[in-house]
Scaffold this active site. Sequence first.
Site, mmCIF file in Angstrom:
data_model
loop_
_atom_site.group_PDB
_atom_site.id
_atom_site.type_symbol
_atom_site.label_atom_id
_atom_site.label_comp_id
_atom_site.label_asym_id
_atom_site.label_seq_id
_atom_site.Cartn_x
_atom_site.Cartn_y
_atom_site.Cartn_z
ATOM 1 N N HIS A 61 0.791 -1.034 0.022
ATOM 2 C CA HIS A 61 0.091 0.020 -0.134
ATOM 3 C C HIS A 61 1.053 1.413 0.075
ATOM 4 O O HIS A 61 2.012 1.248 0.691
ATOM 5 C CB HIS A 61 -1.009 -0.041 1.002
ATOM 6 C CG HIS A 61 -1.939 -0.868 1.007
ATOM 7 N ND1 HIS A 61 -3.125 -0.817 2.063
ATOM 8 C CD2 HIS A 61 -2.397 -1.829 0.329
ATOM 9 C CE1 HIS A 61 -4.081 -1.596 1.752
ATOM 10 N NE2 HIS A 61 -3.583 -2.149 0.534
ATOM 11 N N GLU A 63 0.975 4.025 1.696
ATOM 12 C CA GLU A 63 1.551 4.411 3.056
ATOM 13 C C GLU A 63 2.400 3.669 3.675
ATOM 14 O O GLU A 63 3.598 4.127 4.103
ATOM 15 C CB GLU A 63 0.228 4.426 4.250
ATOM 16 C CG GLU A 63 -1.001 5.175 3.909
ATOM 17 C CD GLU A 63 -1.919 4.163 3.083
ATOM 18 O OE1 GLU A 63 -1.828 3.621 2.167
ATOM 19 O OE2 GLU A 63 -3.187 4.314 3.884
ATOM 20 N N CYS A 91 -6.120 2.029 5.981
ATOM 21 C CA CYS A 91 -6.780 0.755 6.401
ATOM 22 C C CYS A 91 -6.088 0.315 7.851
ATOM 23 O O CYS A 91 -5.208 0.965 8.220
ATOM 24 C CB CYS A 91 -6.383 -0.455 5.374
ATOM 25 S SG CYS A 91 -4.741 -0.900 5.073
ATOM 26 N N CYS A 94 -2.197 -0.046 7.515
ATOM 27 C CA CYS A 94 -1.465 1.160 7.495
ATOM 28 C C CYS A 94 -1.598 2.115 8.585
ATOM 29 O O CYS A 94 -0.598 2.750 9.010
ATOM 30 C CB CYS A 94 -1.902 1.908 6.314
ATOM 31 S SG CYS A 94 -1.326 0.942 4.638
#
Lengths: 169, 169
Positions: A61, A63, A91, A94
């Site tokens: 992801h 992040e 999420c 993260c």
Amino acid sequence: MEQTSQLTQQEKEKYMAEAIAEAKIAESKGEVPIGAVIVYKGEVIARGHNIRETTKDATTHAELLAIQDACKKVDNWRLEECQLFVTLEPCPMCSGAIILGRLSEVYFGAMDPKAGTCGSLMNLLADDRFNHQPYLESGILEAECGELLTHFFKELRARNKKRKADGVE
Amino acid sequence: MEQTSQLTQQEKEKYMAEAIAEAKIAESKGEVPIGAVIVYKGEVIARGHNIRETTKDATTHAELLAIQDACKKVDNWRLEECQLFVTLEPCPMCSGAIILGRLSEVYFGAMDPKAGTCGSLMNLLADDRFNHQPYLESGILEAECGELLTHFFKELRARNKKRKADGVE
């Protein structure tokens, strides 16, 4: 939790524009357009964009990649003076990485009602049972951040529909 | 959520022993002893142990590294038929990565009352607002998993006390 931001609205939008630029790189690779940058002492020191389909790695992801990049740049797992800008609400993975990395401030654009854990489903960043709570602010360039995603999924649905009509699938 | 495990108690303990072996590697590096393995069709395909101090990267937890390793091994971000074994209850980041990777089963040893999110502070893996809920079981070789951590922190405190007494700090 810090109660005030260290940045002006203009600065917040400048850095979020950098996160949007990262999201657009993801889009150009056919990835869901989510981007992030990390700022340290007024400078963008780390960047990331979602590349899950390219890497075939569930953890890639925007992040998480930006946090890993920032740890390398400051040569420390503690990102205590760092500010994260991300186009979509983080999420659980993260959000957890933000807590572990002890980032001081988190700014995001659009809400994620399906999996967001910085206000939507819950707020992990405000849960004082964990050992760190960053300053948190949402809605920075929200419309632009959200539109990137809306446009991406609209195009995806149209392509899938065409494929079905063409008998490819 | 799957309601039953696909493994016998003997198999669970065999795989947890492999996770404990990973935790011991972490300990030998002066890292907090937490280890994880991922099993696919009866075979350990991925391993990880906590190396945060070595890497200076906040995200290098045992489970996250094992998940990244497993994604490489199966060449897919979906780890749908995979079973994770980890010596300590996962934190929010690792719980989130388990959900994102769609692992089918998660087994852990000791509870983490400070940051565990698979039953202690909350249970992210059982929250059906997320799009995946694995089968979850705790307490596999719990005493041995917990003892590794208790011993590590006892030694650490003793070393720190000695340093202070010696006037090093």
